[in-house]
Design a protein around this motif. Sequence first.
Motif, PDB file in Angstrom:
ATOM      1  N   THR A 128       7.105  13.694   5.669  1.00 23.33           N
ATOM      2  CA  THR A 128       7.882  12.467   5.874  1.00 23.33           C
ATOM      3  C   THR A 128       7.112  11.486   6.755  1.00 23.33           C
ATOM      4  O   THR A 128       6.959  10.310   6.409  1.00 23.33           O
ATOM      5  N   ILE A 129       6.616  11.979   7.869  1.00 19.75           N
ATOM      6  CA  ILE A 129       5.883  11.123   8.807  1.00 19.75           C
ATOM      7  C   ILE A 129       4.597  10.609   8.161  1.00 19.75           C
ATOM      8  O   ILE A 129       4.273   9.422   8.268  1.00 19.75           O
ATOM      9  N   GLY A 130       3.892  11.480   7.480  1.00 20.09           N
ATOM     10  CA  GLY A 130       2.667  11.068   6.786  1.00 20.09           C
ATOM     11  C   GLY A 130       2.948  10.056   5.695  1.00 20.09           C
ATOM     12  O   GLY A 130       2.151   9.147   5.458  1.00 20.09           O
ATOM     13  N   GLY A 131       4.084  10.209   5.030  1.00 19.84           N
ATOM     14  CA  GLY A 131       4.489   9.226   4.025  1.00 19.84           C
ATOM     15  C   GLY A 131       4.697   7.856   4.640  1.00 19.84           C
ATOM     16  O   GLY A 131       4.342   6.826   4.047  1.00 19.84           O
ATOM     17  N   ASP A 132       5.260   7.840   5.856  1.00 20.01           N
ATOM     18  CA  ASP A 132       5.432   6.566   6.569  1.00 20.01           C
ATOM     19  C   ASP A 132       4.073   5.925   6.834  1.00 20.01           C
ATOM     20  O   ASP A 132       3.893   4.717   6.628  1.00 20.01           O
ATOM     21  N   CYS A 133       3.140   6.740   7.284  1.00 19.59           N
ATOM     22  CA  CYS A 133       1.789   6.227   7.560  1.00 19.59           C
ATOM     23  C   CYS A 133       1.154   5.680   6.280  1.00 19.59           C
ATOM     24  O   CYS A 133       0.589   4.591   6.281  1.00 19.59           O
ATOM     25  N   GLY A 134       1.256   6.455   5.211  1.00 19.82           N
ATOM     26  CA  GLY A 134       0.660   6.047   3.940  1.00 19.82           C
ATOM     27  C   GLY A 134       1.246   4.759   3.397  1.00 19.82           C
ATOM     28  O   GLY A 134       0.519   3.887   2.922  1.00 19.82           O
ATOM     29  N   THR A 135       2.561   4.621   3.486  1.00 20.29           N
ATOM     30  CA  THR A 135       3.219   3.406   3.009  1.00 20.29           C
ATOM     31  C   THR A 135       2.720   2.194   3.782  1.00 20.29           C
ATOM     32  O   THR A 135       2.406   1.150   3.196  1.00 20.29           O
ATOM     33  N   CYS A 136       2.623   2.336   5.074  1.00 17.61           N
ATOM     34  CA  CYS A 136       2.148   1.222   5.897  1.00 17.61           C
ATOM     35  C   CYS A 136       0.688   0.896   5.570  1.00 17.61           C
ATOM     36  O   CYS A 136       0.329  -0.270   5.430  1.00 17.61           O
ATOM     37  N   HIS A 137      -0.127   1.919   5.449  1.00 15.97           N
ATOM     38  CA  HIS A 137      -1.541   1.682   5.145  1.00 15.97           C
ATOM     39  C   HIS A 137      -1.711   1.034   3.780  1.00 15.97           C
ATOM     40  O   HIS A 137      -2.581   0.166   3.600  1.00 15.97           O
ATOM     41  N   GLN A 138      -0.921   1.414   2.800  1.00 14.78           N
ATOM     42  CA  GLN A 138      -1.023   0.815   1.462  1.00 14.78           C
ATOM     43  C   GLN A 138      -0.666  -0.660   1.482  1.00 14.78           C
ATOM     44  O   GLN A 138      -1.274  -1.459   0.776  1.00 14.78           O
ATOM     45  N   ASN A 139       0.329  -1.004   2.285  1.00 22.02           N
ATOM     46  CA  ASN A 139       0.831  -2.375   2.271  1.00 22.02           C
ATOM     47  C   ASN A 139       0.201  -3.295   3.311  1.00 22.02           C
ATOM     48  O   ASN A 139       0.147  -4.506   3.086  1.00 22.02           O
ATOM     49  N   TYR A 140      -0.224  -2.741   4.423  1.00 25.87           N
ATOM     50  CA  TYR A 140      -0.612  -3.596   5.550  1.00 25.87           C
ATOM     51  C   TYR A 140      -2.032  -3.333   6.065  1.00 25.87           C
ATOM     52  O   TYR A 140      -2.372  -3.780   7.157  1.00 25.87           O
ATOM     53  N   ARG A 141      -2.828  -2.655   5.291  1.00 32.24           N
ATOM     54  CA  ARG A 141      -4.200  -2.360   5.724  1.00 32.24           C
ATOM     55  C   ARG A 141      -5.154  -2.621   4.581  1.00 32.24           C
ATOM     56  O   ARG A 141      -4.876  -2.281   3.432  1.00 32.24           O
ATOM     57  N   ILE A 142      -6.289  -3.185   4.917  1.00 29.19           N
ATOM     58  CA  ILE A 142      -7.344  -3.425   3.938  1.00 29.19           C
ATOM     59  C   ILE A 142      -8.245  -2.191   3.933  1.00 29.19           C
ATOM     60  O   ILE A 142      -8.696  -1.739   4.994  1.00 29.19           O
TER      61      ILE A 142
END
Length: 145
Positions: A128-142
Amino acid sequence: MRKLVLAISMLAIAGSAAFADPIKDRQALMKERGKLAGQLSKVVKGEEAFDAAAVLTALQALQANGEKWDTEKFFPAGSDKGDTTAAPKIWEDTAGFNAAEDKFLADVKAAVAAPPADVDALKAQLNTIGGDCGTCHQNYRIKKG
């Protein structure tokens, strides 16, 4: 004398703010977050033995890390330039960015409130926590290179 001490204090505070580097500060916070998640991941992968106390300590440190988050401090206008992988979407969708961070912190707090009793429970929480990280990285990180 009081006015002099007050003036010097104000200059010191203003001077320290002038030397703050939001890019380096946010990168340090995220490196710490990644290191903590990596420690938990080693337990899930079986590279380290499950130790309930150590897992809880890492989760608590992850919560403390998340509680340091301040979008205005770490992502002020103009901090999209320089050595950063922050995507422009952060400034275009600040509400969504904050919501992603809020979800991460809520999920970490939930894990701290109900500490895992075994590796399987930790795995579920870390997914769950890793999914949060992944979602943020996909949307807000180059992505680099």
